[in-house]
Write an enzyme that holds these catalytic residues in place. Structure first.
Site, PDB file in Angstrom:
ATOM      1  N   LYS A   1       1.429  -0.784  -5.775  1.00  0.00           N
ATOM      2  CA  LYS A   1       1.665  -2.134  -5.427  1.00  0.00           C
ATOM      3  C   LYS A   1       0.468  -2.130  -4.661  1.00  0.00           C
ATOM      4  CE  LYS A   1       2.880  -5.741  -3.043  1.00  0.00           C
ATOM      5  NZ  LYS A   1       3.832  -7.041  -2.487  1.00  0.00           N
TER       6      LYS A   1
ATOM      7  N   GLU B   1       2.272   1.242  -1.703  1.00  0.00           N
ATOM      8  CA  GLU B   1       1.499   0.054  -1.235  1.00  0.00           C
ATOM      9  C   GLU B   1       0.283   0.606  -0.400  1.00  0.00           C
ATOM     10  OE1 GLU B   1       3.223  -2.749   0.358  1.00  0.00           O
ATOM     11  OE2 GLU B   1       1.289  -4.647   0.165  1.00  0.00           O
TER      12      GLU B   1
HETATM   13  C1  5MM Z   1       0.035  -7.033   1.686  1.00  0.00           C
HETATM   14  O1  5MM Z   1       1.187  -7.695   2.053  1.00  0.00           O
HETATM   15  C2  5MM Z   1       1.817  -7.953   0.539  1.00  0.00           C
HETATM   16  C3  5MM Z   1       1.770  -8.613   0.127  1.00  0.00           C
HETATM   17  O2  5MM Z   1       1.224 -10.035   0.513  1.00  0.00           O
HETATM   18  P1  5MM Z   1       0.660 -10.828   0.137  1.00  0.00           P
HETATM   19  O3  5MM Z   1       0.603 -10.849  -1.405  1.00  0.00           O
HETATM   20  O4  5MM Z   1       0.442 -11.623   0.675  1.00  0.00           O
HETATM   21  O5  5MM Z   1      -0.291  -9.876   0.681  1.00  0.00           O
HETATM   22  C4  5MM Z   1       3.874  -7.966   1.447  1.00  0.00           C
HETATM   23  O6  5MM Z   1       4.353  -7.356   0.509  1.00  0.00           O
HETATM   24  C5  5MM Z   1       3.747  -8.181   2.910  1.00  0.00           C
HETATM   25  O7  5MM Z   1       3.741  -5.934   3.044  1.00  0.00           O
HETATM   26  C6  5MM Z   1       4.794  -8.315   3.994  1.00  0.00           C
HETATM   27  O8  5MM Z   1       4.810  -9.700   3.658  1.00  0.00           O
HETATM   28  C7  5MM Z   1       5.479  -8.000   5.093  1.00  0.00           C
HETATM   29  O9  5MM Z   1       3.903  -8.089   5.614  1.00  0.00           O
HETATM   30  P2  5MM Z   1       4.090  -7.515   7.545  1.00  0.00           P
HETATM   31  O10 5MM Z   1       2.647  -7.747   8.290  1.00  0.00           O
HETATM   32  O11 5MM Z   1       5.106  -8.665   7.782  1.00  0.00           O
HETATM   33  O12 5MM Z   1       4.415  -6.528   7.546  1.00  0.00           O
END
Ligand code: 5MM
Length: 359
Positions: A236, A194
């Site tokens: 991702k 990602e």
């Molecule tokens: C970018 O965040 C990922 C996708 O979430 P969105 O669709 O809300 O953008 C998500 O998988 C993110 O990596 C996780 O929520 C973990 O985030 P944190 O900030 O807790 O590392």
């Protein structure tokens, strides 16, 4: 034959072949049908921030209850192929003592795990971040595999600003992503890779396109250097969007075209699947963008294109729940609805009026 010459090598070679087969089976299951992934891997600070925004107490028990709401949502497995968990969550259970990971498996949802340990300032480069978590990662991956996880996720963050991103930041983050991916494949876990170009800022869509394309090129160079098997990973990325504060926002069709063009120019066809993050888009916009990509480009896509949203799937459910038991069924319905709408988008069958009809 190689295997007759050296028995130890025979085991190693056989192990690798078996491993690849298992990885590819996991990839195929994650990308099956019109399903997508549910990112429910918010770290404790992020989860608490989401709770604070809607007035929910920020405690471990509320986080557990919320994740119970998600994994017990009726019919979730019809729309979701895999769920990305956070370390706290993978060890948790319902109030009746059933492990979340077991409930997911029963629902036909493959459990995955976020293995990065968040970001820290990149030294010497103000405003830029580097992701942490490579130290001791192979041991943690083995433990997560034993717990039942079959895929992992690592997020690298790239910000756009007047003098950033720097090449050093992109290179350092993409190198880490590639090392992580190699370690995952070795441990039998499919790596979700990602690289997120953040939406924050006044930059325009062209700037996001250029940065995303560069990041992806550097990523695939690094994956090649680390001998990562591209057929056994999932990308991702962000969609290509104008910054949140850009005065010139883009139409759904423009975002779809820019995103698919950027990906066609930078992601090898060997990669089996691309699962988008939502990045701060509203649930409706994230779904509409995914849908438009399928409507216009379905026959030109060499990879599966689907979703791995966190906020864009969870937000309506979280707002409905508000931390109250009596709201659980209504919140679960919202979650299921969003997942179904994204399934429709993956088939290019979503229309905005489905939002009201399904409600
Ligand atoms: C970018 O965040 C990922 C996708 O979430 P969105 O669709 O809300 O953008 C998500 O998988 C993110 O990596 C996780 O929520 C973990 O985030 P944190 O900030 O807790 O590392």
């Amino acid at each position: 034959m190689l295997t007759h010459q050296h028995p130890a090598l025979h085991i190693a070679v056989t192990g690798t072949v078996m491993n690849t087969k298992e990885l590819i089976n996991t990839v195929n299951a994650l990308l099956a049908g019109s399903k997508g992934l549910l990112a429910m891997d918010e770290s404790t600070p992020t989860c608490n921030k989401r709770f604070e925004e809607v007035g929910i107490p920020q405690t471990i028990e509320y986080r557990r209850a919320y994740r119970e709401l998600i994994v017990t949502t009726p019919g979730l497995g019809d729309c979701i192929s895999g769920a990305i968990l956070f370390d706290e969550t993978i060890h948790q259970a319902t109030k009746d003592g059933v492990l979340f990971i077991d409930l997911l498996k029963q629902a036909g949802i493959i459990p995955g795990i976020k293995v990065d340990e968040g970001t820290t300032d990149l030294s010497g480069s103000p405003g830029e971040k580097i992701t942490e978590g490579l130290d001791g990662l192979p041991t943690r991956l083995t433990e997560y595999y034993a717990l039942g996880a079959r895929f992992a996720k690592w997020r690298a963050v790239i910000s756009i600003g007047p003098h950033i991103p720097t090449s050093e930041c992109i290179e350092a983050n993409m190198h880490e992503l590639a090392v992580y991916a190699a370690m995952c494949q070795e441990a039998g876990l499919v790596p979700i890779v990602e690289p997120e170009v953040l939406m924050d800022g006044p930059h325009d869509l062209k700037k996001c396109y250029d940065v995303t394309e560069k990041v992806l090129h550097v990523l695939f160079e690094n994956l090649d250097k680390q001998n990562v098997n591209l057929k056994a990973l999932i990308l991702k990325p962000n969609m290509v969007l104008p910054g949140l504060n850009c005065p010139r926002q883009a139409s759904v069709a423009t975002v779809a075209e820019a995103t698919v063009t950027c990906l066609l120019n930078s992601v090898p066809a060997e990669v089996p699947g691309i699962v988008f993050l939502s990045g701060g888009q509203s649930p409706e916009m994230a779904t509409a963008h995914l849908n438009a990509m399928h409507v216009k480009f379905e026959d030109k896509l060499p990879w599966v294109l689907t979703f791995s949203f966190a906020r864009a799937i969870q937000a309506p459910a979280l707002e409905t729940w508000k931390g109250k038991d009596e709201n659980v069924p209504a919140a679960q319905q919202k979650l299921h609805q969003r997942a179904c709408l994204n399934n429709a988008a993956r088939r290019g069958e979503y229309t905005p009026n489905m939002e009201n009809n399904m409600a």
